[in-house]
Design a protein around this motif. Structure first.
Motif, PDB file in Angstrom:
ATOM      1  N   THR A 307       3.378 -31.209 -72.341  1.00 15.67           N
ATOM      2  CA  THR A 307       3.201 -31.618 -70.948  1.00 15.67           C
ATOM      3  C   THR A 307       3.504 -33.097 -70.827  1.00 15.67           C
ATOM      4  OG1 THR A 307       1.465 -29.963 -70.582  1.00 15.67           O
ATOM      5  CG2 THR A 307       1.573 -31.789 -69.028  1.00 15.67           C
ATOM      6  N   LEU A 308       4.318 -33.440 -69.842  1.00 14.21           N
ATOM      7  CA  LEU A 308       4.575 -34.831 -69.482  1.00 14.21           C
ATOM      8  C   LEU A 308       4.047 -35.044 -68.070  1.00 14.21           C
ATOM      9  CD1 LEU A 308       8.293 -35.289 -70.650  1.00 14.21           C
ATOM     10  CD2 LEU A 308       6.209 -35.602 -71.991  1.00 14.21           C
ATOM     11  N   SER A 309       3.321 -36.140 -67.876  1.00 18.72           N
ATOM     12  CA  SER A 309       2.807 -36.457 -66.549  1.00 18.72           C
ATOM     13  C   SER A 309       3.097 -37.919 -66.248  1.00 18.72           C
ATOM     14  CB  SER A 309       1.302 -36.195 -66.483  1.00 18.72           C
ATOM     15  OG  SER A 309       0.818 -36.357 -65.162  1.00 18.72           O
ATOM     16  N   ALA A 310       3.861 -38.157 -65.192  1.00 17.20           N
ATOM     17  CA  ALA A 310       4.179 -39.529 -64.795  1.00 17.20           C
ATOM     18  C   ALA A 310       2.919 -40.222 -64.286  1.00 17.20           C
ATOM     19  CB  ALA A 310       5.264 -39.522 -63.713  1.00 17.20           C
ATOM     20  N   LEU A 311       2.699 -41.435 -64.734  1.00 13.00           N
ATOM     21  CA  LEU A 311       1.476 -42.164 -64.388  1.00 13.00           C
ATOM     22  C   LEU A 311       1.764 -43.308 -63.428  1.00 13.00           C
ATOM     23  CD1 LEU A 311      -0.148 -42.462 -67.931  1.00 13.00           C
ATOM     24  CD2 LEU A 311      -0.908 -40.981 -66.069  1.00 13.00           C
ATOM     25  N   ASP A 312       0.868 -43.475 -62.447  1.00 12.82           N
ATOM     26  CA  ASP A 312       0.811 -44.722 -61.702  1.00 12.82           C
ATOM     27  C   ASP A 312      -0.517 -45.383 -62.055  1.00 12.82           C
ATOM     28  OD1 ASP A 312      -1.164 -43.387 -60.247  1.00 12.82           O
ATOM     29  OD2 ASP A 312       0.107 -43.047 -58.503  1.00 12.82           O
ATOM     30  N   ALA A 313      -0.793 -46.537 -61.489  1.00  8.95           N
ATOM     31  CA  ALA A 313      -1.990 -47.288 -61.876  1.00  8.95           C
ATOM     32  C   ALA A 313      -3.258 -46.507 -61.571  1.00  8.95           C
ATOM     33  CB  ALA A 313      -2.009 -48.639 -61.156  1.00  8.95           C
ATOM     34  N   ASP A 314      -3.311 -45.848 -60.414  1.00  7.24           N
ATOM     35  CA  ASP A 314      -4.513 -45.096 -60.049  1.00  7.24           C
ATOM     36  C   ASP A 314      -4.755 -43.945 -61.015  1.00  7.24           C
ATOM     37  OD1 ASP A 314      -5.242 -46.657 -57.933  1.00  7.24           O
ATOM     38  OD2 ASP A 314      -4.328 -45.377 -56.404  1.00  7.24           O
ATOM     39  N   ARG A 315      -3.709 -43.158 -61.268  1.00  7.42           N
ATOM     40  CA  ARG A 315      -3.904 -41.994 -62.126  1.00  7.42           C
ATOM     41  C   ARG A 315      -4.231 -42.404 -63.559  1.00  7.42           C
ATOM     42  NH1 ARG A 315       0.332 -40.042 -59.043  1.00  7.42           N
ATOM     43  NH2 ARG A 315       1.856 -40.307 -60.709  1.00  7.42           N
ATOM     44  N   MET A 316      -3.689 -43.515 -64.017  1.00  5.74           N
ATOM     45  CA  MET A 316      -4.029 -43.966 -65.364  1.00  5.74           C
ATOM     46  C   MET A 316      -5.485 -44.422 -65.418  1.00  5.74           C
ATOM     47  SD  MET A 316      -1.820 -46.101 -68.104  1.00  5.74           S
ATOM     48  CE  MET A 316      -1.673 -47.658 -67.251  1.00  5.74           C
ATOM     49  N   ASN A 317      -5.951 -45.100 -64.373  1.00  7.93           N
ATOM     50  CA  ASN A 317      -7.354 -45.511 -64.339  1.00  7.93           C
ATOM     51  C   ASN A 317      -8.290 -44.307 -64.312  1.00  7.93           C
ATOM     52  OD1 ASN A 317      -6.801 -48.257 -64.395  1.00  7.93           O
ATOM     53  ND2 ASN A 317      -6.762 -48.454 -62.160  1.00  7.93           N
ATOM     54  N   PHE A 318      -7.939 -43.278 -63.563  1.00  6.96           N
ATOM     55  CA  PHE A 318      -8.778 -42.080 -63.515  1.00  6.96           C
ATOM     56  C   PHE A 318      -8.744 -41.337 -64.857  1.00  6.96           C
ATOM     57  CE2 PHE A 318      -7.980 -42.189 -58.732  1.00  6.96           C
ATOM     58  CZ  PHE A 318      -9.226 -42.726 -58.468  1.00  6.96           C
ATOM     59  N   TRP A 319      -7.604 -41.335 -65.529  1.00  7.48           N
ATOM     60  CA  TRP A 319      -7.534 -40.729 -66.853  1.00  7.48           C
ATOM     61  C   TRP A 319      -8.429 -41.490 -67.839  1.00  7.48           C
ATOM     62  CZ3 TRP A 319      -6.026 -36.288 -68.877  1.00  7.48           C
ATOM     63  CH2 TRP A 319      -5.925 -36.193 -70.274  1.00  7.48           C
ATOM     64  N   ASP A 320      -8.452 -42.799 -67.738  1.00  8.43           N
ATOM     65  CA  ASP A 320      -9.241 -43.623 -68.656  1.00  8.43           C
ATOM     66  C   ASP A 320     -10.736 -43.611 -68.342  1.00  8.43           C
ATOM     67  OD1 ASP A 320      -6.943 -44.384 -69.986  1.00  8.43           O
ATOM     68  OD2 ASP A 320      -6.757 -46.320 -68.973  1.00  8.43           O
ATOM     69  N   ALA A 321     -11.119 -43.182 -67.150  1.00  6.14           N
ATOM     70  CA  ALA A 321     -12.525 -43.234 -66.724  1.00  6.14           C
ATOM     71  C   ALA A 321     -13.396 -42.388 -67.654  1.00  6.14           C
ATOM     72  CB  ALA A 321     -12.653 -42.748 -65.290  1.00  6.14           C
ATOM     73  N   PRO A 322     -14.663 -42.748 -67.795  1.00  4.46           N
ATOM     74  CA  PRO A 322     -15.551 -42.009 -68.699  1.00  4.46           C
ATOM     75  C   PRO A 322     -15.621 -40.525 -68.375  1.00  4.46           C
ATOM     76  CG  PRO A 322     -16.582 -44.061 -68.008  1.00  4.46           C
ATOM     77  CD  PRO A 322     -15.348 -43.914 -67.176  1.00  4.46           C
ATOM     78  N   VAL A 323     -15.691 -39.724 -69.436  1.00  5.01           N
ATOM     79  CA  VAL A 323     -15.830 -38.282 -69.300  1.00  5.01           C
ATOM     80  C   VAL A 323     -16.784 -37.800 -70.386  1.00  5.01           C
ATOM     81  CG1 VAL A 323     -13.756 -37.881 -70.713  1.00  5.01           C
ATOM     82  CG2 VAL A 323     -14.609 -36.070 -69.217  1.00  5.01           C
ATOM     83  N   ALA A 324     -17.656 -36.882 -70.028  1.00  5.04           N
ATOM     84  CA  ALA A 324     -18.594 -36.291 -70.985  1.00  5.04           C
ATOM     85  C   ALA A 324     -18.682 -34.801 -70.735  1.00  5.04           C
ATOM     86  CB  ALA A 324     -19.966 -36.941 -70.874  1.00  5.04           C
ATOM     87  N   ALA A 325     -17.708 -34.080 -71.266  1.00  5.23           N
ATOM     88  CA  ALA A 325     -17.672 -32.620 -71.217  1.00  5.23           C
ATOM     89  C   ALA A 325     -17.599 -32.124 -72.659  1.00  5.23           C
ATOM     90  CB  ALA A 325     -16.470 -32.136 -70.411  1.00  5.23           C
ATOM     91  N   PRO A 326     -17.980 -30.887 -72.925  1.00  6.80           N
ATOM     92  CA  PRO A 326     -17.962 -30.415 -74.307  1.00  6.80           C
ATOM     93  C   PRO A 326     -16.624 -30.577 -75.016  1.00  6.80           C
ATOM     94  CG  PRO A 326     -19.215 -28.885 -72.953  1.00  6.80           C
ATOM     95  CD  PRO A 326     -18.618 -29.895 -72.020  1.00  6.80           C
ATOM     96  N   ALA A 327     -15.515 -30.399 -74.289  1.00  3.69           N
ATOM     97  CA  ALA A 327     -14.206 -30.451 -74.936  1.00  3.69           C
ATOM     98  C   ALA A 327     -13.500 -31.781 -74.805  1.00  3.69           C
ATOM     99  CB  ALA A 327     -13.308 -29.342 -74.364  1.00  3.69           C
ATOM    100  N   LEU A 328     -14.016 -32.669 -73.985  1.00 10.28           N
ATOM    101  CA  LEU A 328     -13.342 -33.949 -73.744  1.00 10.28           C
ATOM    102  C   LEU A 328     -14.396 -35.006 -73.508  1.00 10.28           C
ATOM    103  CD1 LEU A 328     -10.219 -34.262 -73.576  1.00 10.28           C
ATOM    104  CD2 LEU A 328     -10.456 -34.489 -71.112  1.00 10.28           C
ATOM    105  N   ARG A 329     -14.356 -36.050 -74.309  1.00  9.43           N
ATOM    106  CA  ARG A 329     -15.414 -37.061 -74.194  1.00  9.43           C
ATOM    107  C   ARG A 329     -14.869 -38.427 -74.610  1.00  9.43           C
ATOM    108  NH1 ARG A 329     -21.224 -36.911 -74.340  1.00  9.43           N
ATOM    109  NH2 ARG A 329     -21.044 -34.640 -74.366  1.00  9.43           N
ATOM    110  N   TRP A 330     -14.988 -39.383 -73.711  1.00 13.79           N
ATOM    111  CA  TRP A 330     -14.736 -40.779 -74.065  1.00 13.79           C
ATOM    112  C   TRP A 330     -15.383 -41.683 -73.014  1.00 13.79           C
ATOM    113  CZ3 TRP A 330      -9.836 -38.039 -73.391  1.00 13.79           C
ATOM    114  CH2 TRP A 330      -9.249 -38.192 -72.132  1.00 13.79           C
ATOM    115  N   GLY A 331     -15.669 -42.907 -73.405  1.00 14.04           N
ATOM    116  CA  GLY A 331     -16.183 -43.910 -72.479  1.00 14.04           C
ATOM    117  C   GLY A 331     -17.632 -43.733 -72.098  1.00 14.04           C
ATOM    118  N   CYS A 332     -18.331 -42.736 -72.659  1.00 13.82           N
ATOM    119  CA  CYS A 332     -19.734 -42.493 -72.309  1.00 13.82           C
ATOM    120  C   CYS A 332     -20.637 -42.762 -73.526  1.00 13.82           C
ATOM    121  CB  CYS A 332     -19.944 -41.062 -71.847  1.00 13.82           C
ATOM    122  SG  CYS A 332     -19.238 -40.712 -70.229  1.00 13.82           S
TER     123      CYS A 332
END
Length: 332
Positions: A307-332
Motif C-alpha cells: 500500500t502506498l498513501s500520499a501524505l500531506d502535513a495533516d495526514r502525517m500528523n494524524f498518522w504520528d498521533a498517539p494510538v493505543a490499540a491491541p494491534a497498533l501502539r505508539w506515542g502512549c
C-alpha cells in the motif's frame, strides 16, 4: 486440515472471547457480545466504527482503542456483520457528536452498513460513511462493485481515528477520510490460497511455479495467474501499477505499508519492503512513514499486499498521533 479449534462454527465466537479477555484493559464486548468496543468511551467525541467478516485479524477488532476505532463489528469468517449488529454498536458508542462508519467496498459490507445507517438516522443519530476502495487490481470483481477495500482501510482508520480523538467534527472526519481514501492505493499477490475452517479447502490452488497477482482479502483469486518470480520482479510488477495509479504527492512524501496475509514470514515481508522501497525511491518518492506486518490478513493465505498513501502535513500528523490499540501502539 489441522487447526487449533473446537468446532468450525464456533471459531469466531471463541477467538473473540479470548481476544477481549487478553486485552480487557482496553476492550470490552458491546451489548450482547455483538461487537467489540473501547472499554472507556469519550463523551462528546465522534464515534468511529468499522467492521467486516472475521479472518482478517487483527483488523478490525485489534484496531479498537485510543486514537483509532471506538467499536468493531465482526461477522463470521469472510461474512459481513448484520445491520442490527452495527446498529447496536452505533447506539452504544454515540455519545452525542455523531458516528462515522468506515466501510470496505464489498457488496455485503456496503449493504449492511447502509441499512444500519438508515435505521440509526431514523432513531435520531447523526451518521456519515466513508467507503474505502484502495485495491487497484479490482474493478467490478467478485464480492464488490468497483475497487475493493483492503489494507488501506487501516490507514483510513488510523488517520480518522486520530482526528476524532483530537475533537474534529463529524463533517471534518468525513472529508478527511474521503481525502485519505483518494490518496491511498493497494495491490496484493499470493503464493497460496486461504484455508477456510468450515470447508477445510483452500480458496484457490496454485501449481508449484504459479502465483496470483491482484488477490483480495476474502480468499478471492487474483486478476491474473502468472509464473512465479523472485522478490525483486514481484516488487517491480506491483510497484509499477501502484505508482502509476497513485496521486502525485505535493512534496513526494508517502507512507509505505507492506502487509502480510497471514501465512508469510515476517522476514519475507521485510525483504519485500526493502525491494519496494528501492523502487519507489528510484521514482522520486520519499518514504516518510512505514509500516510492516500482518495487520489485514486473509486467514492463512501465503501472500502480501503493498500500500502506498500520499501524505500531506495533516495526514502525517494524524498518522504520528498517539494510538493505543491491541494491534497498533505508539506515542502512549
Amino acid at each position: 486440515m489441522k487447526k487449533f479449534m473446537n468446532r468450525a462454527e464456533r471459531i469466531v465466537v471463541e477467538s473473540l472471547e479470548g481476544f477481549v479477555r487478553a486485552h480487557d484493559d482496553v476492550l470490552t464486548f458491546g451489548n450482547g457480545s455483538r461487537n467489540v468496543r473501547r472499554r472507556q468511551l469519550k463523551p462528546g467525541k465522534v464515534a468511529v466504527i468499522s467492521g467486516g467478516g472475521a479472518g482478517h485479524e487483527p483488523m478490525h477488532a485489534g484496531l479498537v482503542g485510543h486514537g483509532m476505532l471506538d467499536a468493531a463489528c465482526v461477522g463470521h469468517v469472510f461474512t459481513s456483520p448484520t445491520p442490527n449488529q452495527i446498529l447496536d454498536a452505533i447506539a452504544e458508542c454515540d455519545t452525542g457528536a455523531g458516528v462515522l462508519l468506515i466501510v470496505k467496498n464489498y457488496d455485503g459490507d456496503v449493504m449492511n452498513f447502509d441499512m444500519a445507517a438508515e435505521m440509526a438516522i431514523e432513531a435520531g443519530h447523526r451518521i456519515e460513511t466513508v467507503i474505502v476502495n484502495d485495491d487497484i487490481a479490482a474493478y467490478d470483481a467478485a464480492r464488490s462493485s468497483g475497487r475493493r477495500g483492503v489494507a488501506g482501510t487501516l490507514i483510513v482508520e488510523k488517520t480518522v481515528g486520530a482526528a476524532a480523538e483530537a475533537g474534529h467534527s463529524l463533517e471534518e472526519l468525513k472529508a478527511l477520510g474521503t481525502r485519505t481514501v483518494a490518496a491511498t492505493r493497494s495491490m496484493g499477490v499470493a503464493l497460496r490460497g486461504a484455508t477456510v475452517p468450515e470447508t477445510a479447502r483452500q480458496t484457490f490452488s496454485l501449481g508449484p511455479d504459479e502465483m496470483e497477482l491482484g488477490v483480495g482479502i476474502h480468499g478471492e483469486p487474483g486478476r491474473s495467474r502468472i509464473a512465479f518470480r523472485d522478490a525483486d520482479a514481484i516488487a517491480a510488477l506491483v510497484c509499477e501499477e501502484l505508482i502509476t495509479e497513485l496521486p502525485s504527492p505535493r512534496d513526494g512524501r508517502i507512507l509505505l505499508f507492506v502487509n502480510g496475509f497471514g501465512g508469510t514470514p515476517v522476514s519475507e515481508l521485510y525483504l519485500m519492503y526493502g525491494a519496494v522501497r528501492r523502487l519507489v525511491e528510484a521514482r522520486g518518492l520519499v518514504v516518510a512513514r512505514s509500516l510492516v506486518g500482518a495487520y489485514v490478513t486473509s486467514l492463512d493465505m501465503a501472500g502480501l499486499s503493498v500500500t502506498l498513501s500520499a501524505l500531506d502535513a495533516d495526514r502525517m500528523n494524524f498518522w504520528d498521533a498517539p494510538v493505543a490499540a491491541p494491534a497498533l501502539r505508539w506515542g502512549c
